[in-house]
Design an enzyme around this catalytic site. Structure first.
Site, PDB file in Angstrom:
ATOM      1  N   ASN A 226      61.590 -42.110  -0.539  1.00  0.00           N
ATOM      2  CA  ASN A 226      61.745 -42.979   0.635  1.00  0.00           C
ATOM      3  C   ASN A 226      61.510 -42.032   1.806  1.00  0.00           C
ATOM      4  O   ASN A 226      62.422 -41.418   2.329  1.00  0.00           O
ATOM      5  CB  ASN A 226      63.139 -43.601   0.701  1.00  0.00           C
ATOM      6  CG  ASN A 226      63.312 -44.662  -0.378  1.00  0.00           C
ATOM      7  OD1 ASN A 226      62.346 -45.308  -0.797  1.00  0.00           O
ATOM      8  ND2 ASN A 226      64.536 -44.843  -0.837  1.00  0.00           N
ATOM      9  N   GLU A 307      60.320 -51.457  -2.617  1.00  0.00           N
ATOM     10  CA  GLU A 307      61.597 -51.463  -1.895  1.00  0.00           C
ATOM     11  C   GLU A 307      61.405 -51.200  -0.404  1.00  0.00           C
ATOM     12  O   GLU A 307      62.098 -50.387   0.195  1.00  0.00           O
ATOM     13  CB  GLU A 307      62.558 -50.434  -2.508  1.00  0.00           C
ATOM     14  CG  GLU A 307      62.902 -50.751  -3.947  1.00  0.00           C
ATOM     15  CD  GLU A 307      63.951 -49.822  -4.554  1.00  0.00           C
ATOM     16  OE1 GLU A 307      64.044 -48.666  -4.124  1.00  0.00           O
ATOM     17  OE2 GLU A 307      64.675 -50.271  -5.454  1.00  0.00           O
ATOM     18  N   ARG A 352      61.855 -59.090 -13.152  1.00  0.00           N
ATOM     19  CA  ARG A 352      61.588 -57.766 -12.557  1.00  0.00           C
ATOM     20  C   ARG A 352      61.056 -56.783 -13.591  1.00  0.00           C
ATOM     21  O   ARG A 352      60.201 -55.943 -13.281  1.00  0.00           O
ATOM     22  CB  ARG A 352      62.879 -57.233 -11.918  1.00  0.00           C
ATOM     23  CG  ARG A 352      62.775 -55.796 -11.486  1.00  0.00           C
ATOM     24  CD  ARG A 352      63.998 -55.337 -10.737  1.00  0.00           C
ATOM     25  NE  ARG A 352      63.983 -53.890 -10.560  1.00  0.00           N
ATOM     26  CZ  ARG A 352      64.991 -53.185 -10.078  1.00  0.00           C
ATOM     27  NH1 ARG A 352      66.105 -53.786  -9.721  1.00  0.00           N
ATOM     28  NH2 ARG A 352      64.896 -51.879  -9.951  1.00  0.00           N
ATOM     29  N   LYS A 376      58.859 -44.683 -14.484  1.00  0.00           N
ATOM     30  CA  LYS A 376      60.240 -44.428 -14.914  1.00  0.00           C
ATOM     31  C   LYS A 376      60.368 -44.703 -16.410  1.00  0.00           C
ATOM     32  O   LYS A 376      59.610 -45.498 -16.961  1.00  0.00           O
ATOM     33  CB  LYS A 376      61.208 -45.324 -14.141  1.00  0.00           C
ATOM     34  CG  LYS A 376      61.348 -44.937 -12.679  1.00  0.00           C
ATOM     35  CD  LYS A 376      62.483 -45.705 -11.990  1.00  0.00           C
ATOM     36  CE  LYS A 376      62.564 -45.298 -10.518  1.00  0.00           C
ATOM     37  NZ  LYS A 376      63.660 -45.997  -9.782  1.00  0.00           N
ATOM     38  N   ASP A 381      65.624 -49.627 -14.128  1.00  0.00           N
ATOM     39  CA  ASP A 381      65.967 -48.539 -13.224  1.00  0.00           C
ATOM     40  C   ASP A 381      67.019 -47.588 -13.788  1.00  0.00           C
ATOM     41  O   ASP A 381      68.192 -47.735 -13.438  1.00  0.00           O
ATOM     42  CB  ASP A 381      66.461 -49.128 -11.889  1.00  0.00           C
ATOM     43  CG  ASP A 381      66.420 -48.118 -10.766  1.00  0.00           C
ATOM     44  OD1 ASP A 381      65.867 -47.035 -10.974  1.00  0.00           O
ATOM     45  OD2 ASP A 381      66.937 -48.435  -9.683  1.00  0.00           O
ATOM     46  N   GLU A 409      72.834 -41.769 -10.951  1.00  0.00           N
ATOM     47  CA  GLU A 409      73.035 -42.926 -10.087  1.00  0.00           C
ATOM     48  C   GLU A 409      73.795 -44.052 -10.786  1.00  0.00           C
ATOM     49  O   GLU A 409      74.678 -44.666 -10.200  1.00  0.00           O
ATOM     50  CB  GLU A 409      71.661 -43.421  -9.605  1.00  0.00           C
ATOM     51  CG  GLU A 409      71.719 -44.719  -8.828  1.00  0.00           C
ATOM     52  CD  GLU A 409      70.344 -45.205  -8.373  1.00  0.00           C
ATOM     53  OE1 GLU A 409      69.334 -44.493  -8.580  1.00  0.00           O
ATOM     54  OE2 GLU A 409      70.286 -46.301  -7.791  1.00  0.00           O
TER      55      GLU A 409
HETATM   56  O1  GCW Z   1      66.980 -46.351  -8.436  1.00  0.00           O
HETATM   57  C1  GCW Z   1      66.549 -46.905  -7.258  1.00  0.00           C
HETATM   58  C2  GCW Z   1      67.488 -46.315  -6.270  1.00  0.00           C
HETATM   59  C3  GCW Z   1      66.870 -46.005  -4.952  1.00  0.00           C
HETATM   60  C4  GCW Z   1      65.584 -45.240  -5.187  1.00  0.00           C
HETATM   61  C5  GCW Z   1      64.647 -46.112  -6.005  1.00  0.00           C
HETATM   62  C6  GCW Z   1      63.357 -45.398  -6.362  1.00  0.00           C
HETATM   63  C7  GCW Z   1      64.642 -43.498  -3.861  1.00  0.00           C
HETATM   64  O2  GCW Z   1      68.603 -47.155  -6.130  1.00  0.00           O
HETATM   65  O3  GCW Z   1      67.786 -45.256  -4.218  1.00  0.00           O
HETATM   66  O4  GCW Z   1      64.983 -44.845  -3.993  1.00  0.00           O
HETATM   67  O5  GCW Z   1      65.247 -46.454  -7.211  1.00  0.00           O
HETATM   68  O6  GCW Z   1      63.294 -44.851  -7.446  1.00  0.00           O
HETATM   69  O7  GCW Z   1      62.444 -45.409  -5.565  1.00  0.00           O
END
Ligand code: GCW
Length: 717
Positions: A226, A307, A352, A376, A381, A409
């Site tokens: 970000n 996002e 999603r 990922k 996530d 996280e």
């Molecule tokens: O896992 C989510 C997180 C965000 C993160 C996003 C991403 C950096 O909550 O904080 O942003 O993924 O991977 O881009």
């Protein structure tokens, strides 16, 4: 001395000495107390002969000297020529003398550019030990590897090792902001002191580079995906260049994130349209400017149209247009673009979990050759468990890079002991079947499945400026383990835990055996007490700390836990089968079939793919409700067992680390109950069933759990 002064002196000695232990990570180099082993080492290593004179070879020599002094208690003499026997000869292929070069030729043929050789040889009839590689960085890798043999008390007689990394880009991703906060960071603030850079070089930068080099990490993305465009201004590039200079002798390249709208924000252009000639030119000039300052700059990591981040779609273009435009800018300098596939849109009503595949798979073969798509490990996530991302194996003509999250996280932040290499291994071993049986993810990312030249793996760092780097001694193992798997994605997580424990704490079998066991079990424990049987994303909102299965009021539906568990009177789970969102169709037919049918779907992923009734019969004969409840309880029990083991380890560990881990395990145990009680009380409203025998009574009411708020939970911006 007055007693007060004595106490102060005592405390300062105590604290400085003990704080160093944590700080030293897996490079403890403690004195070897097994005298038989120590004397073997002493007789085999008597002097050092170094053929190199670069900064890197000086680092290697110093590392050897310091480590041997620590472990064996003697300072190794540096000899200028090969005299006598039992010398440690180090040098890269080019720097060695012609006899040595010739003797090692067959070994050089076995390694790649970053690979190393550690070999016992007879040179002019004298026994010597040589550490070499094609360049100085490779030699440094060899030195660290050799030292780890000593750290783990392996024999060093008759060594004959050649080893090369299987993946090219082994990169940490720091989600570090310019104000030193770290998105999803739980170990303090960012290591990078932007305010004092470039003139002030914190010793931690050096120590960070050294730790990374010791496990073969060769790249670091300094700033958050970000992104803030300011990182690309001269003021910050100068600071990034200072860090790059510190990291260079350790073989670590610097990368930066590129904010797609930077041409507008810092370039005064009216657009960031990737097809606009002025925009293309702006990025070309920017790349040239960066390479002027950082000649070995790695390239850009980009989060675009995800996002809320800007991207090519803002201009009616697509990911290929955006990535290729940046690829052209860095190509003349050998740079790469790591383009993230973490996309899902509020304008897309689709599941999603399906969106990244739907968007990226059709682009297969369309990216420039210096683009690697970073995916990922799972389609949602970084959950405690996710089935593997369907993009792996599904883009044969595109290099795909793995993105793991080392920071926790969704796994209890830095208070929960969870040994992540176990999770990573599960993903890497997953068979995508995209090119028939055996098409594992490890083979996708090391390039062997589709013969990709560009290969990579990224780990979102769990590192901050806490004294112990990661907020919890045991989470250092996740940094370590990521590096080891990046080097060799086929390594077993148990081997990694074993090495790490020996290097970090002790070689005592009575310590290693039980503690290794709890590390290995810790991953399943967190799944059990947070998200058993395929549940996912039921963490409390925003900060993701603690349970929040009841959250349903967020503006974007897919941000709400209720979207993911879909609990109702009839049952629980997300129907992604053919009768549901058909996310299963994104996998190869063999896997699709397996996941589609609740009877063949691995039970650990059941509620990921199916909505089943509360009375659904699990394989062990229990009803879903009872089985789910018992899993939550099992997670709580597993952490209690981890505490027991740890409490018996006191005599093997320094008191500071012992006590810290003890307190952290207590918090973890407390939080396992919170998770169990909050989730079961909430789901019970739908199941309408009693808790089965064996599950402890809830400690509080559901209302109480719902009332808990954490506005200042770390890592949440
Ligand atoms: O896992 C989510 C997180 C965000 C993160 C996003 C991403 C950096 O909550 O904080 O942003 O993924 O991977 O881009």
């Amino acid at each position: 001395m007055t007693s007060v002064r004595f106490v102060i002196l005592f405390l300062s000695i105590f604290f400085s000495a003990s704080a160093q232990k944590d700080y030293r990570l897996w490079l403890q180099y403690d004195r070897i107390n097994n005298s038989v082993i120590a004397s073997e080492y002493k007789s085999n290593i008597q002097g050092i002969i170094s053929f190199g004179n670069s900064q890197t070879s000086q680092i290697a020599v110093k590392e050897l000297q310091d480590a041997i002094a620590g472990m064996l208690g003697n300072k190794l003499e540096i000899r200028s020529e090969i005299k006598g026997e039992n010398n440690l000869i180090i040098g890269s292929q080019n720097s060695l003398n012609s006899d040595l070069k010739k003797a090692l030729q067959p070994d050089f043929d076995k390694i790649n550019n970053e690979g190393f050789i550690i070999k016992s040889i007879l040179f002019k009839n004298k026994k010597q030990l040589i550490i070499s590689g094609k360049n100085e960085i490779a030699v440094l890798y060899g030195v660290f590897n050799f030292l780890s043999l000593i750290q783990t008390n392996k024999s060093i007689k008759n060594l004959n090792i050649t080893d090369s990394p299987k993946i090219n880009l082994r990169v940490l991703n720091h989600w570090d902001n310019l104000d030193r906060t770290v998105e999803r960071g739980y170990a303090g603030f960012s290591l990078w002191n932007w305010q004092k850079l470039p003139d002030f070089i914190d010793q931690r930068y050096v120590d960070y580079a050294r730790a990374n080099a010791s496990i073969g990490i060769n790249g670091t993305v300094l700033n958050n995906v970000n992104a803030n465009a300011l990182i690309l201004t001269p003021q910050y590039l100068e600071k990034a260049a200072a860090l790059a200079s510190v990291f260079r002798p350790y073989g670590i390249k610097v990368y930066l994130t590129a904010r797609f709208s930077a041409p507008i924000e810092i370039g005064n252009l009216k657009t960031a349209d990737p097809k606009d000639p002025e925009v293309m030119n702006w990025w070309k000039n920017k790349a040239a400017e960066i390479y002027k300052r950082i000649p070995d700059f790695g390239g850009f990591l980009v989060k675009a149209n995800s996002e809320g981040q800007p991207g090519p779609q803002n201009y009616g273009r697509n990911h290929v247009d955006g990535a290729n435009m940046l690829a052209d800018a860095v190509a003349p300098f050998g740079g790469v673009i790591m383009w993230r596939a973490f996309v899902y849109s509020e304008h897309d009503a689709n599941d999603r979990a399906k969106q990244a595949y739907a968007e990226f798979q059709p682009y297969d073969g369309k990216f420039k050759e210096n683009v690697i798509v970073q995916v990922k490990n799972g389609a949602i996530d970084f959950q405690p468990r996710e089935p593997f991302h369907p993009l792996f194996g599904a883009m044969p003509k595109t290099p795909l890079m793995m993105e793991f999250q080392i920071t926790q996280e969704y796994l209890g932040f830095s208070t929960h002991l969870v040994f992540l290499p176990k999770l990573f291994q599960e993903v890497l071993e997953s068979d995508t079947y995209q090119k028939g049986k055996g098409s594992t993810i490890a083979k996708v990312i090391d390039g062997t499945l589709y013969q990709n030249k560009l290969t990579g793996i990224a780990g979102v760092a769990n590192i901050g400026n806490d004294l112990n780097w990661t907020g919890h001694s045991f989470l250092q193992a996740n940094w370590y383990g990521f590096g080891r798997l990046a080097w060799n994605p086929y390594l077993d997580s148990e081997t990694i835990a074993d090495e790490w424990l020996r290097c970090t704490f002790s070689n005592e079998e009575n310590f290693i055996k039980p503690v290794k066991k709890i590390m290995i079990e810790s991953r399943e424990a967190v799944v059990n007490y947070m998200t058993p049987l395929g549940l996912h994303h039921i963490m409390d909102t925003g900060h993701h700390y603690g349970p929040g299965p009841w959250v349903s009021n967020l503006s974007r539906p897919e941000w709400n836990p209720t979207y993911y568990h879909k609990a109702d009177k009839n049952g629980i789970g997300f129907d992604r089968s053919k009768s549901g969102t058909n996310a299963v169709s994104q996998y190869a037919p063999e896997i699709e079939k397996l996941f589609d049918n609740p009877a063949t779907c691995p039970e650990q992923d059941l509620l990921w793919f199916h909505h089943v009734s509360w009375d659904y019969k699990l394989k062990n004969g229990q009803t879903l409700w009872n089985g789910l409840s018992l899993k939550y309880q099992e997670g709580v029990n597993q952490v209690a067992a981890m505490q027991n083991v740890w409490n018996q380890s006191e005599k093997y560990v320094d008191s500071e680390r012992f006590n810290e881990v003890k307190m952290l395990l207590e918090i973890q145990h407390k939080e396992t109950k919170w998770w169990r009680d909050a989730c079961l009380l909430y789901f019970q409203q739908f199941s309408g069933k009693e808790l089965p025998a064996g599950v402890e009574k809830p400690t509080q009411t559901l209302e109480y759990f719902k009332s808990l708020k954490f506005p200042f939970a770390p890592g949440n911006g």
